[in-house]
Scaffold this motif. Structure first.
Motif, short mmCIF file in Angstrom:
data_model
loop_
_atom_site.label_atom_id
_atom_site.label_comp_id
_atom_site.label_asym_id
_atom_site.label_seq_id
_atom_site.Cartn_x
_atom_site.Cartn_y
_atom_site.Cartn_z
N VAL A 95 1.37 -1.15 0.21
CA VAL A 95 -0.04 0.36 -0.17
C VAL A 95 1.10 1.21 -0.12
N ARG A 104 0.99 4.74 0.10
CA ARG A 104 -0.14 6.42 0.79
C ARG A 104 0.03 7.70 -0.19
N GLU A 108 -3.01 13.58 1.02
CA GLU A 108 -3.42 14.76 0.36
C GLU A 108 -2.87 16.40 0.38
N ASN A 159 -3.89 -1.21 -7.76
CA ASN A 159 -5.25 0.13 -7.45
C ASN A 159 -4.79 1.37 -7.25
N VAL A 160 -5.64 1.89 -8.24
CA VAL A 160 -5.45 3.44 -8.43
C VAL A 160 -6.57 3.93 -7.61
N ALA A 161 -6.55 5.01 -6.63
CA ALA A 161 -7.47 5.58 -6.22
C ALA A 161 -8.27 6.88 -7.47
N HIS A 162 -9.50 7.13 -7.21
CA HIS A 162 -9.76 7.26 -8.51
C HIS A 162 -9.42 9.37 -8.14
N ARG A 163 -8.51 9.71 -7.16
CA ARG A 163 -8.24 10.70 -7.84
C ARG A 163 -7.07 10.88 -8.43
N SER A 175 -1.98 -1.17 -4.06
CA SER A 175 -3.06 -0.12 -4.12
C SER A 175 -2.18 1.02 -3.89
N ILE A 176 -2.40 2.09 -4.67
CA ILE A 176 -2.21 3.62 -4.24
C ILE A 176 -3.40 4.45 -4.15
N ARG A 177 -3.04 5.52 -2.47
CA ARG A 177 -4.51 6.28 -2.05
C ARG A 177 -3.66 6.89 -1.74
#
Length: 78
Positions: A18, A20, A23, A39-43, A76-78
């Motif tokens: 993961v 992160r 923001e 999996n890449v965050a929608h942003r 996962s990239i958040r």
């Protein structure tokens, strides 16, 4: 607050990872995967095969260029 441009790399073989991205930090993400699921965050918008970018990347005072290489597993990239 200080602003800056960072380059980072993540390499994994057979792992679940993961990443992160805080923001307020824009990113350009380049991915390369064997049998892994990424999996890449929608942003972060997909701009081409394996490349994602924040909409404000070009003008952001705080940004990161991230390269992700993985073989098997999940990233996962958040």
């Amino acid at each position: 607050a200080a602003a800056g441009h960072t380059r980072a790399s993540v390499r994994s073989g057979a792992a679940s990872t993961v990443v992160r991205i805080p923001e307020g930090v824009a990113a350009r993400i380049q991915t390369s995967a064997g049998l892994a699921e990424i999996n890449v965050a929608h942003r972060f918008q997909r701009v081409s095969a394996g490349t994602y970018e924040s909409p404000d990347y070009a003008m952001a005072p705080n940004r990161v260029d991230l390269t992700v290489e993985t073989g098997v597993g999940e990233v996962s990239i958040r």
